[in-house]
Design an enzyme around this catalytic site. Structure first.
Site, short mmCIF file in Angstrom:
data_model
loop_
_atom_site.label_atom_id
_atom_site.label_comp_id
_atom_site.label_asym_id
_atom_site.label_seq_id
_atom_site.Cartn_x
_atom_site.Cartn_y
_atom_site.Cartn_z
N HIS A 272 0.85 -1.19 0.00
CA HIS A 272 0.00 0.00 0.00
C HIS A 272 0.88 1.23 0.00
CE1 HIS A 272 -3.15 2.86 1.08
NE2 HIS A 272 -3.99 1.94 0.69
N ASP A 329 -8.01 -5.19 -0.18
CA ASP A 329 -8.49 -6.09 -1.24
C ASP A 329 -8.12 -7.55 -1.02
OD1 ASP A 329 -7.68 -3.35 -3.21
OD2 ASP A 329 -9.69 -4.15 -2.99
#
Ligand code: SDX
Length: 393
Positions: A272, A329
């Site tokens: 991320h 996700d």
């Protein structure tokens, strides 16, 4: 070039705006919407209440929430001409492409310029219309893909139950919404509702900065979200886990591929830009995956593969050095699948969840009268040169 131009690919070290909507602390893994922690909101709130909070800045009173919910219920029907647009799409059209087209087409049905300074209630009406119609557009984009007739909204149902019924009901038989499924979906929508200046939200802000309508700006955000490095990752994670399952669960081979600089493959659902610690949403979704699959009596082998992959990655020096943790996700697709949502619709679910965040960010950008987004560049092309006639080339 006058002045100093600093190039910052991917805007890794660039702030694009000031915002009062969402706070992230990437080192500590903190996420708050308007100051409220994601953990509390996921536990105690509802998606429409969180939508109100993000867009208007405060938790609604009982009356405000009732009014918001009833306004949304009374705008779920879409213009009948939307069906004509839908008929233009082949069943091979990915639902994300249909969704962004149907959202943008709303500018044709409600052409008013959505200038917050012109009439606040016009913006509020557009907000209601967009939140109310998104589940209808999403369900219809799925029906188009499977060649089934669309279902009209049922205003006796709450937001997520209405969506599920439009998604799965057919004229051939009765369809009853499972409240466990509707509640799990509501929690997932809350967890996706906003995330400060991510790729799709920045897209909504830049497109909106040209004074394009809210519908056109959100349509652009849907397309940015579609990419597998962003919202499309939830679909790519399940495809990856299925490939690992076909490989007999050989996670070591896939971890090696993910670390191989010559191999374009990356461990989907990991890493991320901001979180250099656990993504707080991934923690909540991982726990919810266990709860929901148990409640629904679903035993999905890819959940164990996912957990095994996470365990290995958290011990692997390459991942540890780069602070790569599971993101939002990584586990969400496993829940969507248990809820019966088809893989092609996973990113549509992300878009449905992110809608109030996109709206809140568009509204804040316009109300703050931010200038049109227009960055500069460092030119690296040819110096001035004279035109050469075709015959002489
Ligand atoms: C979302 O921004 C948001 O907030 C997004 C989001 C939201 O709510 O809006 O949180 C939603 O988009 C989550 C991310 C979903 N995407 C994926 O899961 C795709 C896989 N992840 C990667 O592609 C990547 O981690 C990104 C895109 C998420 C972040 O990319 P960055 O910040 O540009 O990081 P990078 O590419 O510079 O990577 C740093 C290093 C590199 O190695 P080195 O060049 O330093 O040797 O880490 C490596 C990368 O190769 N790396 C990975 C990896 N992610 C980063 N290596 C293997 N597998 C990965 N997943």
């Amino acid at each position: 070039q006058s002045g100093i131009i600093t190039i910052d690919p991917g805007f890794k070290n660039t702030g694009s705006t000031k915002s009062a909507i969402t706070f992230l602390d990437g080192e500590k893994g903190i996420l708050r919407y308007r100051g409220y922690s994601i953990e509390e909101l996921a536990e105690k709130s509802s998606f429409l209440e969180v939508s109100y909070l993000l867009i208007y800045g405060e938790l609604p009173t009982t009356e405000e929430l009732q009014q918001f919910e009833s306004d949304i219920t009374n705008h779920t029907l879409v213009h009948e001409d939307v069906k004509k647009i839908l008929e233009g799409f082949p069943s091979t059209a990915h639902p994300m492409g249909v969704l962004s087209s149907l959202v943008c087409a709303q500018t044709a049905f409600y052409p008013a310029s959505l200038d917050p300074n012109r009439a606040a209630n016009e913006v509020d009406l557009s907000i209601i219309r967009l939140i109310a119609k998104m589940p209808t557009f999403a369900a219809w984009s799925y029906k188009n893909q499977i060649g089934h007739p669309v279902n009209y909204p049922d205003n006796n149902l709450n937001y997520t139950a209405n969506f599920l019924k439009m998604m799965f009901a057919t004229p051939a038989e009765e369809y009853d919404v499972d409240p466990v499924v509707a509640a799990a979906l509501d929690k997932l929508l809350i967890l996706h509702a906003d995330h400060e200046q991510n790729c799709s939200t920045s897209t909504v802000r830049v497109v909106g900065s040209s004074h394009a309508s809210m519908y056109a700006s959100i349509s652009a955000g849907i397309n940015a979200l579609w990419g597998p490095l962003h919202g499309g990752a939830n679909q790519a994670v399940i495809e990856m886990l299925e490939n690992i399952k076909k490989d007999g669960g050989d996670t070591k081979k896939w971890m090696a591929k993910a670390k191989d600089k010559d191999d374009p493959f990356r461990l989907m659902g990991f890493g991320h830009r901001v979180y250099k610690n656990f993504d707080p949403r991934a923690k909540i979704i991982k726990k919810a995956a266990d709860d929901v699959l148990e409640k629904l009596g679903v035993n999905d082998p890819v959940l164990d593969i996912a957990k095994g992959l996470e365990e290995e990655a958290l011990k692997d020096q390459y991942f540890v050095d780069r602070k790569l943790y599971p993101n939002v996700d990584f586990y969400s697709g496993i829940i969507y699948r248990a809820l019966g949502i088809p893989t092609d619709m996973f990113t549509v679910m992300f878009a449905m969840g992110r809608l109030p965040g996109w709206i809140a960010q568009w509204k804040e950008m316009r109300e703050n009268k931010e200038p049109i987004g227009r960055p500069r560049q460092v030119y690296t092309g040819a110096n001035e040169r004279a035109y050469v006639e075709l015959a002489k080339r």
